[in-house]
Enzyme design. Sequence first.
Site, mmCIF file in Angstrom:
data_model
loop_
_atom_site.group_PDB
_atom_site.id
_atom_site.type_symbol
_atom_site.label_atom_id
_atom_site.label_comp_id
_atom_site.label_asym_id
_atom_site.label_seq_id
_atom_site.Cartn_x
_atom_site.Cartn_y
_atom_site.Cartn_z
ATOM 1 C CG ASP A 32 27.080 -38.940 -8.686
ATOM 2 O OD1 ASP A 32 28.314 -38.780 -8.669
ATOM 3 O OD2 ASP A 32 26.406 -39.134 -7.650
ATOM 4 C CB SER A 63 27.957 -38.206 -0.453
ATOM 5 O OG SER A 63 29.087 -38.841 -1.020
ATOM 6 C CG HIS A 91 28.614 -36.920 -5.722
ATOM 7 N ND1 HIS A 91 27.891 -38.080 -5.501
ATOM 8 C CD2 HIS A 91 29.254 -36.646 -4.542
ATOM 9 C CE1 HIS A 91 28.081 -38.486 -4.258
ATOM 10 N NE2 HIS A 91 28.890 -37.635 -3.650
#
Length: 337
Positions: free
Chosen positions: A278, A148, A306
């Site tokens: 995601d 991320s 995610h």
Amino acid sequence: MDLDVLNMFVIAGGTLAIPILAFVASFLLWPSALIRIYYWYWRRALGMQVRYANYDDYQFCYSYRGRPGYRPSILMLHGFSAHKDMWLSIVKFLPNNLHLVCVDMPGHEGTTRSDLDDYSISGQAKRIHQFVECIKLNRKPFHLVGTSMGGNVAGVYAAQYPEDICSLTLICPAGLPSTTDSKFIKQLRELQESKRMDRIPLIPSTPEEMADMLKLCSYVRFKVPQQILQGLVDVRIPHNEFYRKLFLEIVDEKSRHSLHENMSKIKAPTQVIWGKQDQVLDVSGASVLASAIPDCHVYILENCGHSVVVERPRKTANLILEFLALLHSIDNNKKQA
């Protein structure tokens, strides 16, 4: 029954009751303390040791296991509002003889937080480079992993300090434009239009908002007790003002597409892992990276959101190990040729 035997049972029962009552009390009254104990226990169980490193007056907090050896060390960069312990679920499935380093990103957990610091993606990459130099991790090129926000930083790091790394794993990285808006991006746009940026979905302040965030980040539906949700919120609330400032920094024009702007400079062998479902960062970002980075290895995980590190830790660990083994094999073949 003999009085001594009765006393023995009473004492034994009392001895057992104390930790049980302490656990129940922690669960009901201080769930945040229980969460901290949980991480402490797993660090101990997995052999991860916490250390600090200083660069001038700046302090980095990190955990590590093993020592540098013939195989590359692995440095792991966590995502927005997380901390070094988020990697424990993957560490569990990595060999004990691998040298692993998990660092708290700038401003997070035990690493220095300063209002004067540069929290842009390039600013964070510079800080991580300082950390790497502090612990002399770049004596040999290492394998860099980021997820991320940490994936955005890892990609920029690989572009800016290519001599430091031998290979790269990006897990659902931020910093890329997308042809398809994710659920989170749509929510964010609605908040911007209504001027309600105080309600960012990734910065919960109630157990209900925490539950919503977990649903947003995970395809797998975890049944989390209300007390634990409260504990997760209690741990985060003192940091929410910082998280809000950081979030606005990394979605600013300077950082929003940092990985995209730097991906053509990435020369290290690169692995991309992405959850197909995601809802935070759309999976189409994987093809953007694959088109720009030579010989990019892309793995799309079915039934995964995610939070790849939490949802599919064993699979993620195996993919990283397989990728490193492949690179080692290619390197050996070149030496023999």
